[in-house]
Design a protein around this motif. Sequence first.
Motif, PDB file in Angstrom:
ATOM      1  N   LEU A   1       0.552  -1.008  -0.090  1.00 28.85           N
ATOM      2  CA  LEU A   1      -0.145   0.161   0.014  1.00 28.85           C
ATOM      3  C   LEU A   1       0.602   1.101   0.465  1.00 28.85           C
ATOM      4  O   LEU A   1       0.429   2.277  -0.356  1.00 28.85           O
ATOM      5  CB  LEU A   1      -0.822   0.096   1.384  1.00 28.85           C
ATOM      6  CG  LEU A   1      -2.020   0.873   1.467  1.00 28.85           C
ATOM      7  CD1 LEU A   1      -2.942   0.740   0.186  1.00 28.85           C
ATOM      8  CD2 LEU A   1      -3.046   0.729   2.661  1.00 28.85           C
ATOM      9  N   SER A   2       1.762   1.129   0.717  1.00 37.02           N
ATOM     10  CA  SER A   2       2.867   2.718   0.940  1.00 37.02           C
ATOM     11  C   SER A   2       3.489   2.764  -0.797  1.00 37.02           C
ATOM     12  O   SER A   2       4.176   3.509  -1.039  1.00 37.02           O
ATOM     13  CB  SER A   2       3.983   1.478   1.020  1.00 37.02           C
ATOM     14  OG  SER A   2       4.868   0.800   0.644  1.00 37.02           O
ATOM     15  N   ASN A   3       3.206   2.067  -1.789  1.00 41.81           N
ATOM     16  CA  ASN A   3       2.905   2.420  -3.255  1.00 41.81           C
ATOM     17  C   ASN A   3       2.116   2.682  -4.164  1.00 41.81           C
ATOM     18  O   ASN A   3       2.077   2.928  -5.385  1.00 41.81           O
ATOM     19  CB  ASN A   3       3.746   1.120  -4.367  1.00 41.81           C
ATOM     20  CG  ASN A   3       5.965   0.743  -3.385  1.00 41.81           C
ATOM     21  OD1 ASN A   3       6.263   1.289  -3.132  1.00 41.81           O
ATOM     22  ND2 ASN A   3       6.016  -0.239  -4.063  1.00 41.81           N
ATOM     23  N   ARG A   4       0.931   2.353  -2.841  1.00 41.66           N
ATOM     24  CA  ARG A   4      -0.008   2.908  -3.916  1.00 41.66           C
ATOM     25  C   ARG A   4      -1.098   4.472  -2.734  1.00 41.66           C
ATOM     26  O   ARG A   4      -2.349   4.632  -2.839  1.00 41.66           O
ATOM     27  CB  ARG A   4      -1.384   2.405  -3.776  1.00 41.66           C
ATOM     28  CG  ARG A   4      -1.242   0.359  -4.153  1.00 41.66           C
ATOM     29  CD  ARG A   4      -1.752  -0.363  -3.973  1.00 41.66           C
ATOM     30  NE  ARG A   4      -2.833  -0.206  -4.449  1.00 41.66           N
ATOM     31  CZ  ARG A   4      -3.849  -1.258  -4.878  1.00 41.66           C
ATOM     32  NH1 ARG A   4      -4.110  -2.142  -3.783  1.00 41.66           N
ATOM     33  NH2 ARG A   4      -5.882  -0.519  -4.406  1.00 41.66           N
ATOM     34  N   THR A   5      -0.573   5.288  -2.627  1.00 45.48           N
ATOM     35  CA  THR A   5      -0.769   6.489  -1.686  1.00 45.48           C
ATOM     36  C   THR A   5      -1.889   7.103  -2.453  1.00 45.48           C
ATOM     37  O   THR A   5      -2.713   7.397  -1.349  1.00 45.48           O
ATOM     38  CB  THR A   5       0.237   7.184  -1.059  1.00 45.48           C
ATOM     39  OG1 THR A   5       1.163   7.105  -2.346  1.00 45.48           O
ATOM     40  CG2 THR A   5       1.543   7.037  -0.240  1.00 45.48           C
ATOM     41  N   ASP A   6      -1.635   7.174  -3.648  1.00 47.30           N
ATOM     42  CA  ASP A   6      -2.711   8.240  -4.299  1.00 47.30           C
ATOM     43  C   ASP A   6      -4.438   7.395  -4.257  1.00 47.30           C
ATOM     44  O   ASP A   6      -4.960   7.864  -4.930  1.00 47.30           O
ATOM     45  CB  ASP A   6      -2.583   7.964  -5.968  1.00 47.30           C
ATOM     46  CG  ASP A   6      -1.383   9.105  -5.817  1.00 47.30           C
ATOM     47  OD1 ASP A   6      -1.630   9.773  -4.977  1.00 47.30           O
ATOM     48  OD2 ASP A   6      -0.482   9.295  -7.305  1.00 47.30           O
ATOM     49  N   ASP A   7      -4.021   5.873  -4.390  1.00 52.86           N
ATOM     50  CA  ASP A   7      -5.428   5.016  -4.045  1.00 52.86           C
ATOM     51  C   ASP A   7      -5.927   5.005  -2.850  1.00 52.86           C
ATOM     52  O   ASP A   7      -7.146   4.753  -2.346  1.00 52.86           O
ATOM     53  CB  ASP A   7      -5.024   3.892  -4.557  1.00 52.86           C
ATOM     54  CG  ASP A   7      -4.596   3.486  -6.210  1.00 52.86           C
ATOM     55  OD1 ASP A   7      -4.835   4.666  -6.855  1.00 52.86           O
ATOM     56  OD2 ASP A   7      -3.867   2.439  -5.977  1.00 52.86           O
ATOM     57  N   ILE A   8      -5.403   5.303  -2.012  1.00 54.50           N
ATOM     58  CA  ILE A   8      -5.611   4.999  -0.529  1.00 54.50           C
ATOM     59  C   ILE A   8      -7.242   6.144  -0.219  1.00 54.50           C
ATOM     60  O   ILE A   8      -8.802   5.463   0.342  1.00 54.50           O
ATOM     61  CB  ILE A   8      -5.035   5.902   0.502  1.00 54.50           C
ATOM     62  CG1 ILE A   8      -3.858   5.168   0.819  1.00 54.50           C
ATOM     63  CG2 ILE A   8      -5.103   5.906   1.891  1.00 54.50           C
ATOM     64  CD1 ILE A   8      -2.703   5.121   1.526  1.00 54.50           C
ATOM     65  N   PRO A   9      -7.577   7.218  -0.500  1.00 52.69           N
ATOM     66  CA  PRO A   9      -8.594   7.612  -0.379  1.00 52.69           C
ATOM     67  C   PRO A   9      -9.733   7.052  -1.606  1.00 52.69           C
ATOM     68  O   PRO A   9     -10.858   6.796  -0.319  1.00 52.69           O
ATOM     69  CB  PRO A   9      -8.660   8.915  -1.348  1.00 52.69           C
ATOM     70  CG  PRO A   9      -7.428   9.815  -0.779  1.00 52.69           C
ATOM     71  CD  PRO A   9      -6.400   8.150  -1.047  1.00 52.69           C
TER      72      PRO A   9
END
Length: 448
Positions: free
Chosen positions: A305-313
């Motif tokens: 998930l650290s490589n998908r921070t833009d996906d978190i919201p």
Amino acid sequence: MARILVIDDDHPYVQSMTEWLRFRGHEATGMAKPPQTATVRGSYDLVLLDIYLADGDGFDALESYTTAGIPVAMISGAADASNAVRAIKAGAIDVLEKPADPERLEVTIALAQERANRARSDRAGRTAWLEERLYAGDGVFALLLDSIEKAAATELSILLHGPSGTGKDPLARWAHFRSRRCDGPFVAINCAAIPVELAESELFGHRKGAFTGADRDRIGCFAQASGGTLFLDEIGELPLPLQAKLLRTIETKEYRAVGADSFSTADVRIITATNRDLHAEVARGAFREDLLYRIGQMPFAVPPLSNRTDDIPGLARFFLRRLLERGGSQDVDMDEDALAYLRTRRYPGNVRELKSIIERAAALSTDRHITAALLADLDRSGWNPHRAGSPFDFDTPLPLKDAKRLMELAYIERQMFLTGGSTARTAELLGVLPNNLSRRLGELKAGD
């Protein structure tokens, strides 16, 4: 109009039957030998299969096709009640004598079409179900999904490697649903959760009396998955002796159940997953290099998930919407400050941890509103290994025995937190039995 495959080594019969079917408005193809199950599935609504073929009877193909959900009607030039009963028990929708009665054949075709339509509807439902559990986003994960879908169209083996909690299981199901094997079974097994002494039986099955406690025959995962997909999760935990047998089965499509005298066949597509570096495991002699290359024909790195921070919201809203749709909470919303907080937070448990946080916040929100303050309070009240107050203090000198005990306790409690307190799920992730995990927790807390 139905798509029909006629399989018979009598060339004149095949030619006349296919011509008659085309005259009746159907698409018809003739073959002298049964093709691979994966070739037939999804391409035809009905298979007309001769019982007696030059290379043997048609029952092997019948078993393979019906296991994969392909409608089959057997045809024969000689009336034989025993073969008819055997065919129906094996899954044939009808048994027809040559020359086939036209009206009965049309009824059989209509039945096959109904089954094919129902299968397509079920397939669409499964895909919709999975899409509700996979959030692609707009970044690296969306590209990963697209690449896996392309790989799914082939028969190459797929290897998913990445940290725990990143979604390897739903990705494996996505590959299956997007493949030509989608109407066949999807069988998943966690290699880390199988006791070593039972691993061979789990994969290949056993015969009655093969070992103590084997009081009846049991089919293994390969037989269950024939015509479909076998998903071997945590493949890196498989014992070395069993890796050799797995490699042989993948290469030859043959396996031998424990205690059996002969080999059986299984038409299976292999998907594997691991959180280990299998190349490093090969280097230290814990994993076979030839097996790695065989299962890793199409390797995919599943990002943390650290490589998908833009996906978190988007993921946070996705999990909240799913929770509300299941009735797991009342109408709850989430403000922008909360989403901003979630983006700055670290996630050692990856997507699984984010899901757990959203579910806890929704359950504990007092005004049906998830705020950054609420999320911060939850982090302070729960254990977060990246803040002060972790249950294990690395700066305090301790006897090594006590340090090991406290570290193990902290790790297990963390995994329990990430699974929402589920002992069964935690035990599965850690590769132990639930009762053994509960006993070990008690020992660690008691200071054993």
